[in-house]
Design a protein around this motif. Structure first.
Motif, PDB file in Angstrom:
ATOM      1  N   MET A 111       0.841  -1.187   0.000  1.00  0.00           N
ATOM      2  CA  MET A 111       0.000   0.000   0.000  1.00  0.00           C
ATOM      3  C   MET A 111       0.874   1.233   0.000  1.00  0.00           C
ATOM      4  O   MET A 111       2.008   1.203   0.451  1.00  0.00           O
ATOM      5  CB  MET A 111      -0.889  -0.011   1.261  1.00  0.00           C
ATOM      6  N   SER A 112       0.341   2.305  -0.503  1.00  0.00           N
ATOM      7  CA  SER A 112       1.107   3.540  -0.509  1.00  0.00           C
ATOM      8  C   SER A 112       1.259   4.058   0.904  1.00  0.00           C
ATOM      9  O   SER A 112       0.520   3.680   1.802  1.00  0.00           O
ATOM     10  CB  SER A 112       0.382   4.602  -1.341  1.00  0.00           C
ATOM     11  N   ALA A 113       2.242   4.951   1.088  1.00  0.00           N
ATOM     12  CA  ALA A 113       2.500   5.487   2.423  1.00  0.00           C
ATOM     13  C   ALA A 113       1.285   6.205   2.981  1.00  0.00           C
ATOM     14  O   ALA A 113       1.075   6.251   4.180  1.00  0.00           O
ATOM     15  CB  ALA A 113       3.696   6.442   2.375  1.00  0.00           C
ATOM     16  N   GLY A 114       0.466   6.769   2.090  1.00  0.00           N
ATOM     17  CA  GLY A 114      -0.689   7.509   2.559  1.00  0.00           C
ATOM     18  C   GLY A 114      -1.801   6.621   3.063  1.00  0.00           C
ATOM     19  O   GLY A 114      -2.719   7.089   3.703  1.00  0.00           O
ATOM     20  N   THR A 115      -1.763   5.318   2.736  1.00  0.00           N
ATOM     21  CA  THR A 115      -2.821   4.416   3.163  1.00  0.00           C
ATOM     22  C   THR A 115      -2.815   4.237   4.674  1.00  0.00           C
ATOM     23  O   THR A 115      -3.842   4.107   5.305  1.00  0.00           O
ATOM     24  CB  THR A 115      -2.650   3.054   2.472  1.00  0.00           C
ATOM     25  N   ARG A 116      -1.629   4.230   5.251  1.00  0.00           N
ATOM     26  CA  ARG A 116      -1.508   4.133   6.696  1.00  0.00           C
ATOM     27  C   ARG A 116      -0.911   5.423   7.217  1.00  0.00           C
ATOM     28  O   ARG A 116       0.103   5.900   6.722  1.00  0.00           O
ATOM     29  CB  ARG A 116      -0.607   2.954   7.085  1.00  0.00           C
ATOM     30  N   SER A 117      -1.528   5.993   8.230  1.00  0.00           N
ATOM     31  CA  SER A 117      -1.024   7.219   8.819  1.00  0.00           C
ATOM     32  C   SER A 117       0.364   6.999   9.389  1.00  0.00           C
ATOM     33  O   SER A 117       0.602   6.052  10.154  1.00  0.00           O
ATOM     34  CB  SER A 117      -1.982   7.677   9.919  1.00  0.00           C
ATOM     35  N   LEU A 118       1.296   7.883   9.017  1.00  0.00           N
ATOM     36  CA  LEU A 118       2.651   7.762   9.541  1.00  0.00           C
ATOM     37  C   LEU A 118       2.659   7.992  11.050  1.00  0.00           C
ATOM     38  O   LEU A 118       3.427   7.367  11.774  1.00  0.00           O
ATOM     39  CB  LEU A 118       3.575   8.753   8.834  1.00  0.00           C
ATOM     40  N   GLY A 119       1.789   8.892  11.497  1.00  0.00           N
ATOM     41  CA  GLY A 119       1.685   9.136  12.933  1.00  0.00           C
ATOM     42  C   GLY A 119       1.202   7.900  13.677  1.00  0.00           C
ATOM     43  O   GLY A 119       1.673   7.604  14.777  1.00  0.00           O
ATOM     44  N   ARG A 120       0.273   7.182  13.047  1.00  0.00           N
ATOM     45  CA  ARG A 120      -0.235   5.961  13.676  1.00  0.00           C
ATOM     46  C   ARG A 120       0.847   4.889  13.735  1.00  0.00           C
ATOM     47  O   ARG A 120       0.971   4.170  14.724  1.00  0.00           O
ATOM     48  CB  ARG A 120      -1.444   5.442  12.895  1.00  0.00           C
ATOM     49  N   CYS A 121       1.634   4.797  12.666  1.00  0.00           N
ATOM     50  CA  CYS A 121       2.742   3.834  12.652  1.00  0.00           C
ATOM     51  C   CYS A 121       3.762   4.174  13.734  1.00  0.00           C
ATOM     52  O   CYS A 121       4.261   3.292  14.441  1.00  0.00           O
ATOM     53  CB  CYS A 121       3.417   3.816  11.285  1.00  0.00           C
ATOM     54  N   PHE A 122       4.073   5.463  13.848  1.00  0.00           N
ATOM     55  CA  PHE A 122       5.016   5.915  14.877  1.00  0.00           C
ATOM     56  C   PHE A 122       4.494   5.557  16.267  1.00  0.00           C
ATOM     57  O   PHE A 122       5.228   5.041  17.110  1.00  0.00           O
ATOM     58  CB  PHE A 122       5.228   7.424  14.759  1.00  0.00           C
ATOM     59  N   SER A 123       3.209   5.823  16.501  1.00  0.00           N
ATOM     60  CA  SER A 123       2.598   5.530  17.804  1.00  0.00           C
ATOM     61  C   SER A 123       2.612   4.036  18.096  1.00  0.00           C
ATOM     62  O   SER A 123       2.817   3.621  19.245  1.00  0.00           O
ATOM     63  CB  SER A 123       1.163   6.059  17.848  1.00  0.00           C
ATOM     64  N   GLN A 124       2.377   3.221  17.061  1.00  0.00           N
ATOM     65  CA  GLN A 124       2.407   1.773  17.241  1.00  0.00           C
ATOM     66  C   GLN A 124       3.772   1.306  17.712  1.00  0.00           C
ATOM     67  O   GLN A 124       3.891   0.504  18.637  1.00  0.00           O
ATOM     68  CB  GLN A 124       2.053   1.072  15.929  1.00  0.00           C
ATOM     69  N   GLY A 125       4.826   1.804  17.053  1.00  0.00           N
ATOM     70  CA  GLY A 125       6.175   1.428  17.436  1.00  0.00           C
ATOM     71  C   GLY A 125       6.514   1.885  18.841  1.00  0.00           C
ATOM     72  O   GLY A 125       7.116   1.145  19.628  1.00  0.00           O
ATOM     73  N   LEU A 126       6.111   3.107  19.173  1.00  0.00           N
ATOM     74  CA  LEU A 126       6.375   3.650  20.503  1.00  0.00           C
ATOM     75  C   LEU A 126       5.655   2.845  21.571  1.00  0.00           C
ATOM     76  O   LEU A 126       6.251   2.463  22.588  1.00  0.00           O
ATOM     77  CB  LEU A 126       5.937   5.114  20.549  1.00  0.00           C
ATOM     78  N   LEU A 127       4.370   2.555  21.331  1.00  0.00           N
ATOM     79  CA  LEU A 127       3.575   1.808  22.296  1.00  0.00           C
ATOM     80  C   LEU A 127       4.108   0.391  22.476  1.00  0.00           C
ATOM     81  O   LEU A 127       4.135  -0.140  23.591  1.00  0.00           O
ATOM     82  CB  LEU A 127       2.111   1.763  21.842  1.00  0.00           C
ATOM     83  N   LEU A 128       4.549  -0.217  21.382  1.00  0.00           N
ATOM     84  CA  LEU A 128       5.072  -1.573  21.461  1.00  0.00           C
ATOM     85  C   LEU A 128       6.252  -1.647  22.422  1.00  0.00           C
ATOM     86  O   LEU A 128       6.361  -2.570  23.228  1.00  0.00           O
ATOM     87  CB  LEU A 128       5.497  -2.061  20.070  1.00  0.00           C
ATOM     88  N   HIS A 129       7.137  -0.661  22.354  1.00  0.00           N
ATOM     89  CA  HIS A 129       8.342  -0.711  23.185  1.00  0.00           C
ATOM     90  C   HIS A 129       8.089  -0.192  24.599  1.00  0.00           C
ATOM     91  O   HIS A 129       8.696  -0.685  25.553  1.00  0.00           O
ATOM     92  CB  HIS A 129       9.464   0.090  22.523  1.00  0.00           C
ATOM     93  N   LEU A 130       7.212   0.788  24.730  1.00  0.00           N
ATOM     94  CA  LEU A 130       6.928   1.309  26.068  1.00  0.00           C
ATOM     95  C   LEU A 130       6.210   0.290  26.937  1.00  0.00           C
ATOM     96  O   LEU A 130       6.300   0.335  28.166  1.00  0.00           O
ATOM     97  CB  LEU A 130       6.089   2.588  25.971  1.00  0.00           C
ATOM     98  N   THR A 131       5.476  -0.643  26.310  1.00  0.00           N
ATOM     99  CA  THR A 131       4.730  -1.640  27.082  1.00  0.00           C
ATOM    100  C   THR A 131       5.473  -2.961  27.206  1.00  0.00           C
ATOM    101  O   THR A 131       4.884  -3.970  27.576  1.00  0.00           O
ATOM    102  CB  THR A 131       3.352  -1.894  26.435  1.00  0.00           C
ATOM    103  N   ASN A 132       6.759  -2.946  26.897  1.00  0.00           N
ATOM    104  CA  ASN A 132       7.575  -4.147  27.064  1.00  0.00           C
ATOM    105  C   ASN A 132       8.265  -4.089  28.424  1.00  0.00           C
ATOM    106  O   ASN A 132       9.220  -3.327  28.616  1.00  0.00           O
ATOM    107  CB  ASN A 132       8.623  -4.231  25.951  1.00  0.00           C
TER     108      ASN A 132
END
Length: 215
Positions: A111-132
Motif C-alpha cells: 500500500m502507498s505510504a498515505g494508506t496508513r497514517s505515519l503518525g499511527r505507525c510511529f505511535s504503534q512502534g512507541l507503544l510496542l516498546h513502552l509496554t515491554n
C-alpha cells in the motif's frame, strides 16, 4: 579530570555496543512488526514505525541510565501492570495478524505510504516498546556490563546516544530492505503464511512476557 574518566571508559563502549547490536538485530516483536509493515505498507510507514520503536527504547535507556529501573524490581505491582499491558498488546497484534492470514484479500504491491497514517505507525512502534516490561531490565543489564558504578554521567549519555544510532541504522535498514520491489513481490505471494507466522510469533512473545519473572 572528566576527560580522563571518559577516556578510561571508552573501551567499554565496544562491549555495550556489541551486546546491544546483537539484541536489536535479532528477531523480536519490534523487528517482526517493522518487517511486516515494510512489506505490506511501504518504506515510509516502516521508517515511522522504526522511529517510534527507537524513541521507546531510548526512554527505557534513559530510565536505566538514571538507575530508576531498579524500581521495577522493588514494585511488584508496577511490574505486573506493565507486564500485563505489554502482553495483552502483543496478543492484540497476534490476533490482528492471524485474522489477516485467514482473509483472501490480494494486492499487487504494498500500500502507498498515505494508506496508513505515519503518525499511527510511529505511535504503534512507541507503544510496542513502552509496554515491554523487559526493556528497562535489558537496558539495565546491558549498561551494567560495560559501566562501573563510578562511570561519569557523560559516558552514559554517549553510550545511550550511540545505541540509539545503532538501533536507527538497523531498523531503518530493515525498513528499506523489506520495502523493495523484490520483497514486495515475495510478500504478495506469501502474505497469508507470513501473517500467520507473525501471529504465532507475536503470540509466543506475549506468552513469554506474561510468564516472565524477575529473579
Amino acid at each position: 579530570m572528566i576527560d580522563d574518566a571518559l577516556w578510561q571508559y571508552l573501551p567499554n563502549l565496544l562491549v555495550i555496543l556489541s551486546i546491544f547490536t546483537v539484541g536489536v538485530a535479532s528477531p523480536g516483536p519490534a523487528t517482526l512488526m517493522i518487517l511486516g509493515t515494510a512489506m505490506a505498507s511501504g518504506r515510509a510507514s516502516a521508517v515511522a514505525l522504526s522511529c517510534g520503536v527507537v524513541l521507546g527504547s531510548m526512554f527505557w535507556a534513559s530510565i536505566a541510565a538514571l538507575g530508576f529501573a531498579a524500581a521495577f524490581k522493588a514494585s511488584a505491582t508496577l511490574f505486573m501492570a506493565l507486564k500485563l499491558a505489554g502482553g495483552f498488546y502483543l496478543i492484540f497484534l497476534a490476533a490482528k495478524s492471524l485474522r489477516s492470514a485467514l482473509t483472501q484479500k490480494t494486492c499487487a504491491a504494498p500500500m502507498s505510504a498515505g494508506t496508513r497514517s505515519l503518525g499511527r505507525c510511529f505511535s504503534q512502534g512507541l507503544l510496542l516498546h513502552l509496554t515491554n516490561p523487559k526493556a528497562p531490565l535489558v537496558w539495565l543489564a546491558t549498561l551494567s556490563v560495560g559501566v562501573g558504578e563510578d562511570a561519569p554521567a557523560a559516558f552514559l549519555v554517549i553510550a545511550v546516544l550511540l545505541c540509539a544510532f545503532v538501533a536507527m541504522a538497523v531498523f531503518v535498514g530493515y525498513a528499506f530492505l523489506f520495502s523493495t520491489r523484490t520483497a514486495s513481490r515475495i510478500y504478495v505471494s506469501i502474505r497469508r503464511p507470513m501473517d500467520g507466522l507473525l501471529g504465532i510469533l507475536f503470540g509466543a512473545a506475549a506468552l513469554k512476557i506474561l510468564t516472565y519473572r524477575l529473579n
